[in-house]
Design an enzyme around this catalytic site. Sequence first.
Site, PDB file in Angstrom:
ATOM      1  CE  LYS A 106      -8.082  -9.316 -22.614  1.00 51.42           C
ATOM      2  NZ  LYS A 106      -9.026  -8.192 -22.599  1.00 51.42           N
ATOM      3  N   GLY A 113       0.843  -1.193   0.000  1.00 53.64           N
ATOM      4  CA  GLY A 113       0.000   0.000   0.000  1.00 53.64           C
ATOM      5  C   GLY A 113       0.872   1.234   0.000  1.00 53.64           C
ATOM      6  CB  SER A 157     -16.956  -4.373 -27.519  1.00 54.88           C
ATOM      7  OG  SER A 157     -16.000  -5.324 -27.062  1.00 54.88           O
ATOM      8  N   GLY A 158     -17.151  -7.164 -29.399  1.00 52.69           N
ATOM      9  CA  GLY A 158     -16.337  -7.972 -30.301  1.00 52.69           C
ATOM     10  C   GLY A 158     -14.974  -8.264 -29.715  1.00 52.69           C
ATOM     11  N   GLY A 159     -14.639  -7.610 -28.609  1.00 52.90           N
ATOM     12  CA  GLY A 159     -13.381  -7.890 -27.912  1.00 52.90           C
ATOM     13  C   GLY A 159     -13.481  -9.225 -27.198  1.00 52.90           C
ATOM     14  CB  VAL A 160     -10.905 -11.325 -25.501  1.00 54.82           C
ATOM     15  CG1 VAL A 160     -10.861 -12.712 -24.904  1.00 54.82           C
ATOM     16  CG2 VAL A 160      -9.863 -11.186 -26.596  1.00 54.82           C
ATOM     17  CG  ASP A 161     -12.297  -8.774 -21.633  1.00 55.72           C
ATOM     18  OD1 ASP A 161     -11.578  -9.786 -21.769  1.00 55.72           O
ATOM     19  OD2 ASP A 161     -11.865  -7.658 -21.309  1.00 55.72           O
ATOM     20  CB  SER A 162     -17.991  -7.911 -24.652  1.00 50.04           C
ATOM     21  OG  SER A 162     -17.497  -7.693 -25.938  1.00 50.04           O
ATOM     22  CB  SER A 163     -16.349 -12.361 -27.711  1.00 51.45           C
ATOM     23  OG  SER A 163     -16.187 -11.250 -28.548  1.00 51.45           O
ATOM     24  CB  CYS A 212       5.342  -4.104   0.207  1.00 56.15           C
ATOM     25  SG  CYS A 212       6.091  -2.507  -0.096  1.00 56.15           S
ATOM     26  CE1 TYR A 213       1.173   1.319   5.326  1.00 50.99           C
ATOM     27  CE2 TYR A 213      -0.457  -0.451   5.493  1.00 50.99           C
ATOM     28  CZ  TYR A 213       0.015   0.798   5.885  1.00 50.99           C
ATOM     29  OH  TYR A 213      -0.658   1.511   6.849  1.00 50.99           O
ATOM     30  CG  HIS A 229       5.720  -5.771  -4.354  1.00 52.93           C
ATOM     31  ND1 HIS A 229       4.431  -5.578  -3.910  1.00 52.93           N
ATOM     32  CD2 HIS A 229       6.403  -4.655  -4.018  1.00 52.93           C
ATOM     33  CE1 HIS A 229       4.327  -4.397  -3.341  1.00 52.93           C
ATOM     34  NE2 HIS A 229       5.509  -3.798  -3.385  1.00 52.93           N
ATOM     35  CD  GLU A 251       2.759  -8.510  -5.120  1.00 55.69           C
ATOM     36  OE1 GLU A 251       3.568  -9.218  -4.486  1.00 55.69           O
ATOM     37  OE2 GLU A 251       2.515  -7.333  -4.807  1.00 55.69           O
TER      38      GLU A 251
END
Length: 514
Positions: A370, A55, A223-229, A82-83, A169, A171
């Site tokens: 993703k 943080g 939208s035709g993008g990966v996510d919305s498809s 870290c924090y 970090h 991660e």
Amino acid sequence: MKRETVVVLDFGGQYNQLIARRVRECNVYCEIYSYKTDIEKIKEIQPKGIIFTGGPNSCYEPDSPTYPKEILELGIPVLGICYGAQLMMHLLGGTVEKAPVREYGKIEVNVDTNSKLFTDVSPKTICWMSHNDYISKAAPDFRISAWTNDCPVAAMENTDKNLYAIQFHPEVLHTQEGTKMLSNFVYNVCGCAGDWKMDSFVEESIKAIREKVGDGKVLCALSGGVDSSVAAVLLSKAVGNQLTCVFVDHGLLRKNEGDEVEAVFGPNGPYDLNFIRVNAQERFYGKLAGVTEPEKKRKIIGEEFIRVFEEEAKKIGAVDFLVQGTIYPDVVESGVGGESTVIKSHHNVGGLPDYVDFKEIIEPLRNLFKDEVRRAGLELGIPDYLVFRQPFPGPGLGIRIIGDITAEKVKMVQDADAIWREEIAKAGWDKKVNQYFAALTNMKSVGVMGDERTYDYAIALRAVTTTDFMTAESAEIPWEVIGRTTSRIVNEVKHVNRVLYDCTGKPPATIEFE
Ligand code: XMP
């Protein structure tokens, strides 16, 4: 059966979602909670382990995020990062102060491989550090298990109490053996079995969506993008004909993209999604005229989207649910998921108007990264070429045109971008980089063409490699590819007389320009 869970307590760091994702990669289910979450709620979950995130604050300042010390006394293993590490020391009587030398970037760290956290890690290992404060003295009963030249206490542990703290970090992928360290924590320290798998995601989601929707009507923003498809196909598997997909052509799409999307998802394509295309170019250009501020542009595009959907929904009548392809990084970068600072309000999330005329919004991919979305897409049988498309932001070319947007500028960036993509693909670099596009800088400069003075725009070319889109590096595209593209752009695209290549990584830049 109780699902084995690791809880990530969010203290506002930018990489918090990545921690959750790395834990899930170990096949351990993981949830993120704000540091404001009541301790009773955390106890109810009975987590196998708890991770305190990084943080931006200093834990010794009076108003900094903190947590009741009791969390460290429950007998549940805790890892502070870290924090989170500094806070753990601060709560238990160690000393945290401003570091004499600020450490930022990849640093070689010495680790004690006898620690359960560092089993099978190299004794000298490259880690990602980013801190202004440091732990000058570990809390009593803590043993130091890692150190650097400038950071005498880079990791510490109290094995009797299962408390672990690390300054760097694990991660982020820059920490070369970070995944191993997190896996060591969940398996060696927390004793997890690792029985959570992504395969069940699709099945569970379909069931949950069916239950929620009943016989209601669903509208999907495609939208035709990966996510919305992926979201649309998932919804269509769950509720079939109750789904209508609306595709808004906001005039900020890539060259020919509207027709390409229609070819795949429209009535003549392989899916049956009740596809409606709305051509709203003029409407968006009108709203955006003269607007230059990036956040304002994002909000206008996001809001106009919702308005268009509402109007379509009214035409269909009695729409109960709106589906959106929001994914995890959108949520974290908009600062709505946790405690992180707002970098950009992502379209469909921070840009959402206060009043939305639907019963409910369904975001089936909200908890996925993703690559997890892509895996879900493949499981749903969506073809590879769609699943592995490079990402395209919701606000489209609107955030790749710096400054105000006009139809003429859209055409310039579309044409330049089409040339760049074509040349990248021809050279086989489309497989080697994760995202590449052209942007229109708002800079005009003097040039000379055919003995004539020109005063025209500069196009910026971008190509990045990244695995998670949270950090990225500028790709070393061969000079001949950049050269060929440059010469084509200045020759073929009117009002462009200069082409620049963006060499900046993320951080300090972002992938998009606005
Ligand atoms: P930045 O520019 O934040 O982008 O480094 C990270 C990734 O997110 C994409 N991006 C968006 N995607 N809506 C989206 O769906 C948005 O508003 C948005 N803004 C950025 C960007 O293309 C990159 O892949």
